[in-house]
Write a protein that holds these residues in place. Sequence first.
Motif, PDB file in Angstrom:
ATOM      1  N   TYR A 130      24.996 -51.992  49.074  1.00  0.00           N
ATOM      2  CA  TYR A 130      26.025 -51.903  48.042  1.00  0.00           C
ATOM      3  C   TYR A 130      27.370 -52.412  48.563  1.00  0.00           C
ATOM      4  CZ  TYR A 130      29.399 -49.793  44.862  1.00  0.00           C
ATOM      5  OH  TYR A 130      30.440 -49.589  43.992  1.00  0.00           O
ATOM      6  N   ASP A 131      27.990 -53.294  47.797  1.00  0.00           N
ATOM      7  CA  ASP A 131      29.325 -53.817  48.081  1.00  0.00           C
ATOM      8  C   ASP A 131      29.411 -54.470  49.470  1.00  0.00           C
ATOM      9  OD1 ASP A 131      31.916 -54.386  47.292  1.00  0.00           O
ATOM     10  OD2 ASP A 131      32.739 -52.547  48.156  1.00  0.00           O
TER      11      ASP A 131
ATOM     12  N   HIS B 247      23.712 -63.027  44.310  1.00  0.00           N
ATOM     13  CA  HIS B 247      23.686 -62.152  43.136  1.00  0.00           C
ATOM     14  C   HIS B 247      24.281 -60.794  43.489  1.00  0.00           C
ATOM     15  CE1 HIS B 247      20.902 -64.826  40.917  1.00  0.00           C
ATOM     16  NE2 HIS B 247      20.445 -65.093  42.125  1.00  0.00           N
ATOM     17  N   ALA B 248      24.733 -60.088  42.455  1.00  0.00           N
ATOM     18  CA  ALA B 248      25.290 -58.744  42.621  1.00  0.00           C
ATOM     19  C   ALA B 248      24.712 -57.840  41.534  1.00  0.00           C
ATOM     20  CB  ALA B 248      26.814 -58.790  42.506  1.00  0.00           C
ATOM     21  N   ASP B 249      24.829 -56.525  41.736  1.00  0.00           N
ATOM     22  CA  ASP B 249      24.418 -55.627  40.659  1.00  0.00           C
ATOM     23  C   ASP B 249      25.542 -55.554  39.622  1.00  0.00           C
ATOM     24  OD1 ASP B 249      26.244 -53.507  41.345  1.00  0.00           O
ATOM     25  OD2 ASP B 249      24.813 -52.731  42.811  1.00  0.00           O
ATOM     26  N   GLU B 250      25.296 -54.797  38.577  1.00  0.00           N
ATOM     27  CA  GLU B 250      26.208 -54.798  37.419  1.00  0.00           C
ATOM     28  C   GLU B 250      27.493 -54.005  37.633  1.00  0.00           C
ATOM     29  OE1 GLU B 250      23.915 -52.953  34.347  1.00  0.00           O
ATOM     30  OE2 GLU B 250      23.820 -51.049  35.407  1.00  0.00           O
TER      31      GLU B 250
ATOM     32  N   GLU C  46      34.340 -60.804  37.638  1.00  0.00           N
ATOM     33  CA  GLU C  46      35.005 -61.633  38.647  1.00  0.00           C
ATOM     34  C   GLU C  46      34.688 -61.135  40.054  1.00  0.00           C
ATOM     35  OE1 GLU C  46      36.590 -60.151  36.049  1.00  0.00           O
ATOM     36  OE2 GLU C  46      36.731 -61.946  34.799  1.00  0.00           O
ATOM     37  N   TYR C  47      34.741 -59.810  40.226  1.00  0.00           N
ATOM     38  CA  TYR C  47      34.450 -59.237  41.542  1.00  0.00           C
ATOM     39  C   TYR C  47      33.015 -59.580  41.952  1.00  0.00           C
ATOM     40  CZ  TYR C  47      33.914 -56.118  45.435  1.00  0.00           C
ATOM     41  OH  TYR C  47      33.670 -55.627  46.695  1.00  0.00           O
ATOM     42  N   ASN C  48      32.083 -59.451  41.018  1.00  0.00           N
ATOM     43  CA  ASN C  48      30.680 -59.694  41.340  1.00  0.00           C
ATOM     44  C   ASN C  48      30.394 -61.168  41.621  1.00  0.00           C
ATOM     45  OD1 ASN C  48      29.907 -57.022  41.345  1.00  0.00           O
ATOM     46  ND2 ASN C  48      29.500 -57.002  39.146  1.00  0.00           N
ATOM     47  N   LEU C  49      31.101 -62.054  40.931  1.00  0.00           N
ATOM     48  CA  LEU C  49      30.966 -63.485  41.256  1.00  0.00           C
ATOM     49  C   LEU C  49      31.440 -63.743  42.685  1.00  0.00           C
ATOM     50  CD1 LEU C  49      32.021 -65.436  38.042  1.00  0.00           C
ATOM     51  CD2 LEU C  49      29.866 -65.670  39.305  1.00  0.00           C
TER      52      LEU C  49
ATOM     53  N   ARG D 119      30.252 -64.500  48.511  1.00  0.00           N
ATOM     54  CA  ARG D 119      30.311 -64.065  49.912  1.00  0.00           C
ATOM     55  C   ARG D 119      28.910 -63.920  50.494  1.00  0.00           C
ATOM     56  NH1 ARG D 119      34.287 -60.635  48.040  1.00  0.00           N
ATOM     57  NH2 ARG D 119      33.026 -58.739  48.303  1.00  0.00           N
ATOM     58  N   ARG D 120      27.984 -63.386  49.711  1.00  0.00           N
ATOM     59  CA  ARG D 120      26.606 -63.211  50.186  1.00  0.00           C
ATOM     60  C   ARG D 120      25.947 -64.550  50.474  1.00  0.00           C
ATOM     61  NH1 ARG D 120      25.381 -58.156  46.064  1.00  0.00           N
ATOM     62  NH2 ARG D 120      26.158 -56.552  47.525  1.00  0.00           N
TER      63      ARG D 120
END
Length: 132
Positions: A34-35, A67-70, A75-78, A83-84
């Motif tokens: 997470y994060d 990809h990120a979770d919801e 914007e933060y998840n993009l 970064r990943r």
Amino acid sequence: STRTYGVGAEGDTSMTALDDPQSPLSVRIIYFDYDSSEIQSQFRDTIEAHSAFLIANPNVIVALEGHADERGSREYNLALGERRSQTVKRQMTLLGVPSSQIRATSYGEERPVSEEHDDFAWSQNRRVEIVY
């Protein structure tokens, strides 16, 4: 024509290794906490195998899709997905893959594997997909 499968003593870096379920190249998803954009130790072998494959096949281009979770803003998840994917790209280039063979991108939370809203679903959505 005969097709051989499996990883030889030196490791199979042929295109058929991509289709071999026994090959470390068959693992094409790196999961993240997470994060976090830190690569967990259990995925290092996967990244090393894909890096060796790319070095042995200089005409192959790979896409790293972050990809990120919801949870968190779009914007933060993009940015987190970016970064990943960049972290995996950086690891591959440190292992000798020319950066010109790697395309890193982010889909943020836009392409979830699981549509559920629980810890398991979120853990499946925090990932980088290795796409040939």
